[in-house]
Design a protein around this motif. Structure first.
Motif, PDB file in Angstrom:
ATOM      1  N   ARG A 189      19.009  26.217  -7.154  1.00 40.63           N
ATOM      2  CA  ARG A 189      20.185  26.341  -5.904  1.00 40.63           C
ATOM      3  C   ARG A 189      20.328  27.798  -6.117  1.00 40.63           C
ATOM      4  N   GLU A 211      26.840  19.939   3.965  1.00 39.42           N
ATOM      5  CA  GLU A 211      27.276  19.097   2.608  1.00 39.42           C
ATOM      6  C   GLU A 211      26.563  19.928   1.626  1.00 39.42           C
ATOM      7  N   GLU A 212      25.377  20.533   1.745  1.00 34.19           N
ATOM      8  CA  GLU A 212      25.018  21.048   0.389  1.00 34.19           C
ATOM      9  C   GLU A 212      25.097  22.516   0.326  1.00 34.19           C
ATOM     10  N   ARG A 233      26.841  19.654  -6.158  1.00 34.35           N
ATOM     11  CA  ARG A 233      26.165  19.105  -5.092  1.00 34.35           C
ATOM     12  C   ARG A 233      25.446  20.283  -4.106  1.00 34.35           C
ATOM     13  N   SER A 234      25.771  21.377  -4.443  1.00 28.38           N
ATOM     14  CA  SER A 234      25.622  22.602  -3.352  1.00 28.38           C
ATOM     15  C   SER A 234      24.194  23.114  -3.832  1.00 28.38           C
ATOM     16  N   ARG A 235      23.478  23.208  -2.784  1.00 23.70           N
ATOM     17  CA  ARG A 235      22.206  23.903  -3.022  1.00 23.70           C
ATOM     18  C   ARG A 235      22.276  25.442  -2.770  1.00 23.70           C
TER      19      ARG A 235
END
Ligand code: 13P
Ligand code: SF4
Length: 381
Positions: A189, A211-212, A233-235
């Protein structure tokens, strides 16, 4: 006892007398300094500079091109940077990197910013202490060994050094997608600062779903306003920063132009909000905006969403095309506008008189690490 004036530290020439001079006089005096200093002086100008300043620049460009120019400068010993503070810092780091200093037997290139008040409000939205704290907080919920920091070039040298130390890089609006790809080859990420819009627009165009992505608000106590799950959840973790000029462009402006001028092309800078970039035909750096207009057939209609001085210059230089400014309100970069003929003339004549003013010199340790991140930027295309 009377004080005896010596020439050791002559007083700097005063700015106020330059403010009273007319443009013609100032231009003549600036040209005289240029003639005298010849190739020892390089005046660099960003595309957002006002016409009277840009007309005196030896070279003009977007942030990436100006960095390349500073990096490639071999003959010059002074760079007068007509742009904003982070650009002058970048020029200092690149023009005075160890290999260049060695070639010049240690002689430094002096970088001057004609007005020290020429900052960037977006760059000021992320301070090094904040970024360091955020990194520590993120370390509580994600593995920072897999987190790559990418700073937009519109940031202080200390943030670039932060990235250099942590496997990260600097990006500009012209290589942001390549920089994100580069980062994802090295980690899971990205922490992207300080411009949320450039980060979001670029990641979205690469196919990363919203959403990422999440936004870290440095003024919120708890994980920048996120839950641990949001972050995991986040890239792409976007810093909550923006450009006050480009956030003025709105989707309704695009709709209004399309309604009034069928077939018009909407061309915007990627610092604009996502809702505007999504509706636009083309987005890109100031350099790309210019190239698109230059290469279009006569009669092309454009509504351009970037700083007013550049759009007005494009209108003047391309009367064969129909160019409109995308916003009904004036969006100009007040800090770029600080650079004017009086400040340029004052700073150049002080230099000539041996009383340099407004010298930008990044401290050695910061410059060393910022250079690591900037060299990556120059390699990533
Ligand atoms: P460019 O890199 O596209 O020149 O942009 C710099 C900038 O500050 C835009 O607001
Ligand atoms: Fe900074 Fe925006 Fe001005 Fe560019 S236009 S220098 S991002 S304030």
């Amino acid at each position: 006892m009377a004080t005896v004036a010596t020439n050791a530290n002559p007083p700097a020439l005063e700015l106020h007398s330059y403010k009273e001079m007319d443009h013609e006089t100032l231009q003549q005096r600036i040209r005289a300094v240029r003639e005298q200093m010849a190739e020892r002086l390089l005046i660099l100008g960003h595309h957002y500079q006002q016409d009277e300043v840009i007309s005196l620049a030896d070279l003009r460009g977007d942030s990436y091109q100006l960095s390349q120019m500073a990096s490639a400068s071999r003959e010059c010993r002074v760079i007068a940077f007509c742009g904003v503070h982070f650009m002058a810092e970048t020029a200092d780091i690149l023009a005075n990197r160890p290999e260049c200093l060695a070639e010049r037997d240690g002689e430094r290139v002096t970088v001057i910013l004609p007005d020290m008040a020429a900052g960037c409000s977006m760059a000021d939205m992320a301070a090094i202490e904040q970024v360091e704290d955020v990194w520590d907080d993120l370390g509580e919920v994600v593995d920072t060994d897999n987190l790559i920091p990418i700073t937009y070039i519109n940031s202080a040298a200390s943030l670039k050094a932060f990235c250099g130390k942590r496997q990260g890089a600097v990006c500009t609006s012209s290589n942001a997608a390549a920089a994100l790809e580069w980062a994802f080859e090295r980690g899971q990420r990205v922490l992207f600062f300080p411009d949320q819009h450039l980060g979001r627009n670029t990641a979205k165009a690469m196919g990363i779903p919203l959403e990422e992505m999440c936004v870290w608000d440095p003024y919120q106590d708890e994980l920048g306003g996120n839950t641990p799950e949001d972050l995991q959840r986040s890239r792409v973790i976007l810093w909550k920063g923006h450009c006050s000029v480009h956030q003025m462009f709105r989707p309704e402006h695009v709709d209004q132009f399309r309604e009034r001028f069928p077939g018009i092309k909407i061309l915007v800078h990627p610092e604009c909000p996502m809702e505007v970039v999504d509706l636009a035909d083309i987005s890109g750096s100031t350099g790309k905006i210019i190239r698109e207009v230059e290469n279009a057939p006569p009669g092309t209609k454009w509504a351009i969403g970037t700083e007013l001085h550049l759009v007005n210059r494009l209108k003047q230089e391309h009367p064969e095309q129909e160019i409109h400014f995308l916003s009904p309100v004036i969006c100009m970069c007040a800090t770029m506008y600080r650079i004017d003929l009086p400040h340029l003339c004052w700073s150049l004549e002080n230099l000539q008189a041996g009383t340099p003013v407004n010298v930008i010199e990044v401290d050695e340790e910061t410059a060393r690490w910022a250079l690591v991140a900037l060299e990556r930027m120059l390699e990533i295309r």
